[in-house]
Design a protein around this motif. Structure first.
Motif, PDB file in Angstrom:
ATOM      1  N   ALA A   1       0.825  -1.210   0.000  1.00  0.00           N
ATOM      2  CA  ALA A   1       0.000   0.000   0.000  1.00  0.00           C
ATOM      3  C   ALA A   1       0.857   1.257   0.000  1.00  0.00           C
ATOM      4  N   ARG A   2       1.921   1.267   0.797  1.00  0.00           N
ATOM      5  CA  ARG A   2       2.801   2.430   0.823  1.00  0.00           C
ATOM      6  C   ARG A   2       3.458   2.660  -0.541  1.00  0.00           C
ATOM      7  N   ALA A   3       3.832   1.563  -1.193  1.00  0.00           N
ATOM      8  CA  ALA A   3       4.501   1.686  -2.484  1.00  0.00           C
ATOM      9  C   ALA A   3       3.567   2.191  -3.574  1.00  0.00           C
ATOM     10  N   LEU A   4       2.284   1.812  -3.507  1.00  0.00           N
ATOM     11  CA  LEU A   4       1.366   2.157  -4.589  1.00  0.00           C
ATOM     12  C   LEU A   4       0.499   3.373  -4.315  1.00  0.00           C
ATOM     13  N   SER A   5       0.455   3.847  -3.063  1.00  0.00           N
ATOM     14  CA  SER A   5      -0.490   4.916  -2.723  1.00  0.00           C
ATOM     15  C   SER A   5      -0.130   6.259  -3.346  1.00  0.00           C
ATOM     16  N   ALA A   6       1.081   6.396  -3.871  1.00  0.00           N
ATOM     17  CA  ALA A   6       1.426   7.646  -4.554  1.00  0.00           C
ATOM     18  C   ALA A   6       0.703   7.763  -5.887  1.00  0.00           C
ATOM     19  N   GLU A   7       0.350   6.621  -6.484  1.00  0.00           N
ATOM     20  CA  GLU A   7      -0.315   6.695  -7.784  1.00  0.00           C
ATOM     21  C   GLU A   7      -1.781   6.288  -7.748  1.00  0.00           C
ATOM     22  N   ARG A   8      -2.237   5.675  -6.634  1.00  0.00           N
ATOM     23  CA  ARG A   8      -3.655   5.315  -6.513  1.00  0.00           C
ATOM     24  C   ARG A   8      -3.997   5.125  -5.042  1.00  0.00           C
ATOM     25  N   GLN A   9      -5.228   5.380  -4.693  1.00  0.00           N
ATOM     26  CA  GLN A   9      -5.668   5.176  -3.313  1.00  0.00           C
ATOM     27  C   GLN A   9      -5.748   3.676  -3.024  1.00  0.00           C
ATOM     28  N   VAL A  10      -5.442   3.313  -1.792  1.00  0.00           N
ATOM     29  CA  VAL A  10      -5.451   1.909  -1.389  1.00  0.00           C
ATOM     30  C   VAL A  10      -6.316   1.743  -0.137  1.00  0.00           C
ATOM     31  N   PHE A  11      -7.217   0.783  -0.187  1.00  0.00           N
ATOM     32  CA  PHE A  11      -8.065   0.440   0.956  1.00  0.00           C
ATOM     33  C   PHE A  11      -7.719  -0.974   1.416  1.00  0.00           C
ATOM     34  N   ALA A  12      -7.611  -1.164   2.726  1.00  0.00           N
ATOM     35  CA  ALA A  12      -7.340  -2.492   3.282  1.00  0.00           C
ATOM     36  C   ALA A  12      -8.231  -2.697   4.499  1.00  0.00           C
TER      37      ALA A  12
ATOM     38  N   SER B   1       7.108  -8.644  -6.652  1.00  0.00           N
ATOM     39  CA  SER B   1       5.654  -8.752  -6.479  1.00  0.00           C
ATOM     40  C   SER B   1       4.983  -7.385  -6.509  1.00  0.00           C
ATOM     41  N   ILE B   2       5.560  -6.434  -5.795  1.00  0.00           N
ATOM     42  CA  ILE B   2       4.978  -5.093  -5.760  1.00  0.00           C
ATOM     43  C   ILE B   2       4.989  -4.472  -7.152  1.00  0.00           C
ATOM     44  N   GLY B   3       6.085  -4.637  -7.876  1.00  0.00           N
ATOM     45  CA  GLY B   3       6.189  -4.083  -9.225  1.00  0.00           C
ATOM     46  C   GLY B   3       5.194  -4.706 -10.189  1.00  0.00           C
ATOM     47  N   ARG B   4       5.021  -6.011 -10.088  1.00  0.00           N
ATOM     48  CA  ARG B   4       4.076  -6.686 -10.986  1.00  0.00           C
ATOM     49  C   ARG B   4       2.636  -6.286 -10.672  1.00  0.00           C
ATOM     50  N   ILE B   5       2.297  -6.148  -9.403  1.00  0.00           N
ATOM     51  CA  ILE B   5       0.944  -5.716  -9.043  1.00  0.00           C
ATOM     52  C   ILE B   5       0.705  -4.287  -9.510  1.00  0.00           C
ATOM     53  N   ALA B   6       1.704  -3.430  -9.352  1.00  0.00           N
ATOM     54  CA  ALA B   6       1.576  -2.037  -9.807  1.00  0.00           C
ATOM     55  C   ALA B   6       1.327  -1.979 -11.307  1.00  0.00           C
ATOM     56  N   ALA B   7       2.088  -2.768 -12.082  1.00  0.00           N
ATOM     57  CA  ALA B   7       1.926  -2.779 -13.535  1.00  0.00           C
ATOM     58  C   ALA B   7       0.562  -3.344 -13.921  1.00  0.00           C
ATOM     59  N   PHE B   8       0.128  -4.392 -13.232  1.00  0.00           N
ATOM     60  CA  PHE B   8      -1.184  -4.985 -13.497  1.00  0.00           C
ATOM     61  C   PHE B   8      -2.291  -3.968 -13.228  1.00  0.00           C
TER      62      PHE B   8
ATOM     63  N   VAL C   1       6.248 -16.705  -7.000  1.00  0.00           N
ATOM     64  CA  VAL C   1       7.182 -16.042  -6.091  1.00  0.00           C
ATOM     65  C   VAL C   1       8.135 -17.095  -5.532  1.00  0.00           C
ATOM     66  N   ALA C   2       9.396 -16.975  -5.880  1.00  0.00           N
ATOM     67  CA  ALA C   2      10.400 -17.953  -5.461  1.00  0.00           C
ATOM     68  C   ALA C   2      10.650 -17.876  -3.959  1.00  0.00           C
ATOM     69  N   GLY C   3      10.862 -19.038  -3.346  1.00  0.00           N
ATOM     70  CA  GLY C   3      11.252 -19.078  -1.939  1.00  0.00           C
ATOM     71  C   GLY C   3      10.169 -18.706  -0.959  1.00  0.00           C
ATOM     72  N   GLN C   4       8.903 -18.706  -1.406  1.00  0.00           N
ATOM     73  CA  GLN C   4       7.798 -18.421  -0.498  1.00  0.00           C
ATOM     74  C   GLN C   4       6.703 -19.467  -0.681  1.00  0.00           C
ATOM     75  N   GLY C   5       5.915 -19.658   0.379  1.00  0.00           N
ATOM     76  CA  GLY C   5       4.821 -20.613   0.352  1.00  0.00           C
ATOM     77  C   GLY C   5       3.492 -19.909   0.421  1.00  0.00           C
ATOM     78  N   HIS C   6       2.571 -20.486   1.209  1.00  0.00           N
ATOM     79  CA  HIS C   6       1.253 -19.869   1.351  1.00  0.00           C
ATOM     80  C   HIS C   6       1.236 -18.953   2.572  1.00  0.00           C
ATOM     81  N   ALA C   7       0.878 -17.712   2.327  1.00  0.00           N
ATOM     82  CA  ALA C   7       0.715 -17.066   1.037  1.00  0.00           C
ATOM     83  C   ALA C   7       1.848 -16.057   0.882  1.00  0.00           C
ATOM     84  N   PRO C   8       2.303 -15.787  -0.357  1.00  0.00           N
ATOM     85  CA  PRO C   8       3.342 -14.776  -0.544  1.00  0.00           C
ATOM     86  C   PRO C   8       3.000 -13.480   0.185  1.00  0.00           C
TER      87      PRO C   8
END
Length: 293
Positions: free
Chosen positions: A54-65, A279-286, A265-272
């Motif tokens: 959320a901190r990484a993406l909130s500069a370009e879009r609002q984030v609700f959690a 991951s943050i970059g791919r979600i931002a691009a998506f 996501v390499a080296g992670q299980g449930h859930a990343p």
């Protein structure tokens, strides 16, 4: 210890249909031409899981959690049977209405991804895009049995160091890629410090929802709910070591949706944890691909 300074977000209280108070973290302000992100956590988890994203993406879009009832800062329900997907779906509808969210990019981790798929029947127009984080139409009972084995049964750690050690003892084999800082941020999202004690950030009665579950006959599948996402951009994230979402299920999903955006996501299980740059970059691009043209 905290997941980060609270200057980046506001805690906003909304009221569920039955009067229970629900908490929603709100990062940033509305941005013209950008759909907000709506981040939905796993079964016993809460809004703090998405703090770095959320901190990484909130500069370009609002984030609700939002915090589901009985999790995070939301009120605890005196009737544990209300910790159920139909009730939580209604809570989500109440929260989005109260916050004026007309369309959003959903990021659903585990249970949050199930709620995202269920939303296709309840209010499909609300979904501008969907990220399913380590969840799909077929749920592996092995992972659910593992979660059932420890949910609500963990000892109370005496310190943050002990909390981190406890998490490592449970999850290090599935999350070898995590740094020490990652483990500490992970711990900060699971426990709250009150009066010098660490308490889990969910109602312990939540564990009762799993007591009657058996996995011998397999879990019901959610293919119709997944197919409900056919008209919106969809992304699936799988932890390389996941015991909830199999590689075979992801392959079956891509057969139905050749345009499915897939990230392992390499080296992670449930859930990343969605804390790493990839991951943050791919979600931002998506999310940008989901914005109105």
């Amino acid at each position: 210890m905290s997941a980060g300074g609270q200057d980046a977000y506001q805690n906003v209280a909304v009221t569920a249909g039955d009067g229970l108070t629900l908490n929603v973290r709100v990062y940033g302000t509305p941005v013209r031409g950008r759909l907000p992100l709506l981040c939905l956590a796993g079964l016993s988890r809460n809004s703090a899981d998405f703090d770095m994203l959320a901190r990484a993406l909130s500069a370009e879009r609002q984030v609700f959690a939002p915090d589901y009832r009985g999790r995070g800062l939301s009120g605890r329900d005196p009737n544990w049977q209300n910790y159920a997907l139909p009730v939580e779906l209604q809570d989500l509808l109440a929260a989005t209405t109260a916050l004026g969210i007309e369309k959003a990019v959903f990021v659903g981790t585990s249970r949050g991804g199930i709620l995202t798929m269920l939303m296709t029947a309840a209010r499909p127009g609300l979904i501008g895009g969907a990220v399913l984080n380590d969840i799909g139409p077929v749920i592996d009972g092995t992972g659910l049995a593992r979660i059932k084995s420890y949910l609500g049964k963990l000892p109370e750690p005496a310190s943050w160091d002990e909390a981190v050690a406890l998490l490592k003892s449970i999850n290090s084999s599935r999350f070898p890629a995590l740094s020490e800082d990652d483990w500490r941020r992970h711990a900060a999202a699971i426990w709250n410090e009150r009066g010098g004690r660490l308490e889990v950030a969910f109602d312990p009665a939540l564990a009762k929802t799993l007591e009657g579950l058996t996995f011998d006959a397999g879990m019901p599948t959610l293919w119709p709910q997944f197919d409900g996402l056919a008209e919106v951009p969809t992304m699936v994230i799988r932890g390389e070591n996941s015991d909830i979402l199999s590689a075979g299920t992801v392959s079956a999903m891509t057969e139905r949706r050749p345009d499915l955006d897939v990230l392992t996501v390499a080296g992670q299980g449930h859930a990343p944890l969605l804390m790493d740059e990839v991951s943050i970059g791919r979600i931002a691009a998506f999310a940008r691909r989901c914005d109105p043209r």
